[in-house]
Design a protein around this motif. Structure first.
Motif, short mmCIF file in Angstrom:
data_model
loop_
_atom_site.label_atom_id
_atom_site.label_comp_id
_atom_site.label_asym_id
_atom_site.label_seq_id
_atom_site.Cartn_x
_atom_site.Cartn_y
_atom_site.Cartn_z
N LEU A 439 34.50 28.51 66.59
CA LEU A 439 34.96 27.69 65.46
C LEU A 439 34.83 28.45 64.15
N SER A 440 33.76 29.21 64.00
CA SER A 440 33.59 30.00 62.77
C SER A 440 34.67 31.07 62.66
N THR A 441 35.04 31.67 63.79
CA THR A 441 36.11 32.67 63.77
C THR A 441 37.45 32.02 63.43
N ARG A 442 37.69 30.84 63.96
CA ARG A 442 38.94 30.12 63.62
C ARG A 442 39.05 29.90 62.12
N VAL A 443 37.94 29.53 61.49
CA VAL A 443 37.94 29.28 60.05
C VAL A 443 38.28 30.55 59.29
N MET A 444 37.69 31.67 59.66
CA MET A 444 37.96 32.92 58.94
C MET A 444 39.38 33.41 59.17
N MET A 445 39.95 33.14 60.33
CA MET A 445 41.35 33.46 60.55
C MET A 445 42.25 32.68 59.59
N ASP A 446 41.92 31.40 59.38
CA ASP A 446 42.68 30.60 58.43
C ASP A 446 42.49 31.11 57.01
N ALA A 447 41.26 31.47 56.67
CA ALA A 447 41.01 32.00 55.33
C ALA A 447 41.80 33.29 55.09
N ALA A 448 41.80 34.18 56.09
CA ALA A 448 42.55 35.43 55.96
C ALA A 448 44.05 35.17 55.86
N ALA A 449 44.55 34.19 56.61
CA ALA A 449 45.98 33.87 56.54
C ALA A 449 46.36 33.37 55.15
N TYR A 450 45.50 32.54 54.56
CA TYR A 450 45.78 32.06 53.20
C TYR A 450 45.72 33.21 52.20
N GLN A 451 44.70 34.05 52.29
CA GLN A 451 44.57 35.16 51.35
C GLN A 451 45.74 36.13 51.46
N ALA A 452 46.20 36.38 52.68
CA ALA A 452 47.37 37.25 52.85
C ALA A 452 48.62 36.60 52.27
N ALA A 453 48.75 35.28 52.42
CA ALA A 453 49.95 34.59 51.92
C ALA A 453 50.05 34.65 50.40
N VAL A 454 48.89 34.70 49.71
CA VAL A 454 48.91 34.77 48.24
C VAL A 454 48.73 36.19 47.73
N GLY A 455 48.78 37.17 48.64
CA GLY A 455 48.75 38.57 48.22
C GLY A 455 47.37 39.16 48.04
N ARG A 456 46.33 38.48 48.48
CA ARG A 456 44.96 39.00 48.34
C ARG A 456 44.57 39.70 49.64
N HIS A 457 45.18 40.83 49.89
CA HIS A 457 45.04 41.49 51.19
C HIS A 457 43.65 42.09 51.40
N PHE A 458 43.04 42.61 50.35
CA PHE A 458 41.70 43.17 50.52
C PHE A 458 40.71 42.06 50.87
N ALA A 459 40.84 40.91 50.22
CA ALA A 459 39.96 39.78 50.54
C ALA A 459 40.22 39.29 51.97
N ALA A 460 41.48 39.33 52.41
CA ALA A 460 41.80 38.95 53.79
C ALA A 460 41.09 39.88 54.77
N SER A 461 41.07 41.17 54.45
CA SER A 461 40.38 42.14 55.31
C SER A 461 38.89 41.83 55.38
N MET A 462 38.30 41.46 54.25
CA MET A 462 36.87 41.14 54.23
C MET A 462 36.56 39.89 55.05
N SER A 463 37.45 38.91 55.00
CA SER A 463 37.24 37.69 55.79
C SER A 463 37.27 37.99 57.28
N LEU A 464 38.22 38.81 57.70
CA LEU A 464 38.31 39.18 59.11
C LEU A 464 37.10 40.01 59.55
N MET A 465 36.66 40.91 58.67
CA MET A 465 35.47 41.71 58.99
C MET A 465 34.24 40.81 59.12
N ARG A 466 34.15 39.82 58.26
CA ARG A 466 32.99 38.91 58.29
C ARG A 466 32.91 38.17 59.62
N ALA A 467 34.08 37.84 60.18
CA ALA A 467 34.11 37.07 61.42
C ALA A 467 33.80 37.92 62.65
N HIS A 468 34.03 39.22 62.59
CA HIS A 468 34.00 40.02 63.82
C HIS A 468 32.59 40.38 64.28
#
Length: 543
Positions: A439-468
């Motif tokens: 469930l925690s990984t699902r949340v970070m996937m959603d966070a990364a998807a939102y950050q990528a959609a608004v152009g915050r790609h570095f933050a998206a990378s950090m969210s995915l790294m946090r989940a792994h």
């Protein structure tokens, strides 16, 4: 952003359980379909105009996305079954899409192509991952709010058949833990369907007689007749197929597109196995007239049964929650109890469906399903206060997660959705067992998807790294690879850091025995001077 919003809405249709007798299923088995198969292509019900009141808000429902599931399959598979199913997804997608040769210019390719084209296995995996995590005790979004009860039109004792469909044997695992509204509860919307096989010569008189019998007990608005194989006379399925071939058949792809991969042992809203495809393809002998009749049935079901009952249920829930939790007196009482140190139930306790804590979550979820995100956020926040004070980490995380999704879907978000999704991640991480980690990984996937959609790609990378970090090898590799591509979309691209991420992803893929994906990652970084010394030995090991 619109693509992300559409996908989130598709994830959460209004859940409806389908219970049918073996005789009813047999009527559609000649077409290679079950009842759910037949109705799923028509689940987007439009041209509605139903006024509703949701809390203090009024709305008019003009379109409704239904989620139809076999009633016995609405439960979450075990974590090991989920991981086995997801491993199959990776293997299939790797065989189809993984490249075993280096791209000439990886940075240009990542920046010029869509994310789905660059990393197709990630998105296929994410879609399956989200689907397999449905039907938890703390998310009533997936608990059925209504049921379609299907039987043949020529049945001899319709009331007895209806009673059997409503019997306790139909209960789900969530009913056993008292987490889901019982089927027999008056607030559970029920609609009875009589299938009339015109090709088999079912008489109209018998069907109308059974309809009248059911209507006298359950109400005229809650009973319908659905005619099948209407393009043929009484010549059986073979004659029906010939008639449909002449007049224009329903393409098999219509039904195939609505089928999801089954899970070993069943569950996740899908049967244990699909029926074999007949020689004429899925849906053989069914005509466009049959589909139109089924579409009209679902429209009548929404207008006459589902939405009126949902409005009544929302009103009752709102009254109960207002009496127990709203108002100055209740707020002072809760504040005093919190100051007195009443810690409430332990973290892993599930609230029964009739408790005020579960009712708050249910009210918020119903508002969310109907698109009333402002009222839903009010209820999620109210419920989150109780869950945090308890403390109940899973329920609190679920409420914060939904506030984040509402902030994405609302036309004017009140705050950054990532703030709420991060809170959800922190509290899901406290939940014991593999489900909390998923469930925690699902949340970070959603966070990364939102950050990528608004152009915050570095933050998206950090969210995915946090989940792994705490994930098992295959999912950790998937997140590392997606984080690498997010870094390459930054301006300027972080090519060196992305290359190291890809090498780490390759190592994790190799540990998970996904050799083809491991080689894919190594080949993409083989041309980078900073990682050649690492990538080449790893590539030799994988090959």
């Amino acid at each position: 952003m619109e693509q992300l919003r559409s996908w989130i809405k598709e994830r959460y249709p209004v859940p409806v359980a389908v219970y049918s007798t073996p005789a009813a299923e047999a009527l559609l088995a000649t077409a290679g379909l079950c009842v759910v198969d037949f109705l799923r292509p028509l689940c987007l019900v439009n041209q509605l105009s139903v006024p509703m009141r949701v809390g203090e808000f009024s709305c008019r429902v003009q379109e409704l996305q239904l989620g139809l599931y076999p009633g016995h399959s609405m439960y979450q598979p075990k974590p090991e079954v989920i991981d086995e199913s997801l491993t199959q997804v990776l293997s299939v997608q790797a065989h189809r899409h993984a490249k075993l040769q280096a791209l000439p210019d990886l940075v240009h390719y990542v920046q010029s192509e869509s994310p789905e084209a660059v990393n197709p296995w990630y998105f296929k995996y994410q879609h399956r991952f989200v689907r397999l995590l449905k039907f938890t005790d703390h998310e009533t979004l997936d608990h059925p709010v209504a049921g379609l009860f299907v039987m043949p039109a020529d049945t001899s004792h319709p009331l007895q058949v209806a009673a059997k469909l409503l019997a306790p044997e139909q209960q789900l695992p969530l009913h056993a833990t008292d987490s889901m509204l019982p089927i027999k509860d008056p607030m559970f919307a029920k609609h009875f369907v009589l299938l009339q096989d015109k090709a088999a010569g079912m008489e109209d008189g018998k069907a109308l007689s059974n309809l009248a019998t059911l209507s006298n007990t359950y109400g005229t608005a809650n009973c319908s007749i659905l005619k099948l194989y209407s393009s043929s006379n009484k010549g059986g399925a073979g004659a029906a197929a010939a008639a449909v071939t002449a007049s224009g058949a329903v393409p098999a792809a219509v039904f195939q597109a609505c089928r999801s991969a089954v899970v070993p042992g069943g569950g996740a809203g899908e049967p244990e196995h699909w029926l074999p495809e007949p020689p004429g393809g899925l849906g053989q002998a069914l005509s466009p007239d049959d589909m139109a009749a089924a579409g009209q049935l679902l429209k009548n079901f929404c207008e006459r049964t589902l939405l009126p009952r949902l409005e009544e249920r929302i009103a009752r829930l709102n009254l109960s929650v207002s009496t127990a939790r709203k108002g100055l007196k209740n707020r002072l009482t809760r504040l005093w109890k919190g100051a007195a140190g009443d810690s409430g139930p332990p973290q892993d306790v599930s609230y029964p469906w009739h408790s005020v804590e579960a009712q708050m979550r249910c009210l918020a979820d119903l508002a969310f399903l109907l698109g009333q995100y402002e009222f839903a956020v009010q209820m999620y926040r109210l419920a989150a206060q109780d869950y945090l004070a308890a403390p109940n980490s899973k329920w609190y995380a679920g409420a914060e997660e939904m506030i984040g999704l509402c902030s994405i879907l609302a036309p004017s978000p009140s705050g950054d959705p990532v703030k709420y999704l991060n809170r959800a991640f922190e509290h899901y991480s406290k939940v014991r067992g593999r489900q909390g980690r998923m469930l925690s990984t699902r949340v970070m996937m959603d966070a990364a998807a939102y950050q990528a959609a608004v152009g915050r790609h570095f933050a998206a990378s950090m969210s995915l790294m946090r989940a792994h970090f705490d994930e098992e090898a295959a999912r950790a590799a998937l997140l590392l690879e997606a984080a690498a591509y997010a870094l390459l979309r930054c301006q300027p691209p972080s090519a060196r850091k992305a290359a190291f991420h890809l090498v780490l992803a390759g190592l994790r893929y190799h540990t998970a025995k996904q050799k083809r994906l491991a080689i894919h990652c190594y080949m993409q970084v083989n041309g980078h001077d900073c990682t050649t010394a690492v990538a080449k030995p790893a590539l030799l090991v994988s090959t």
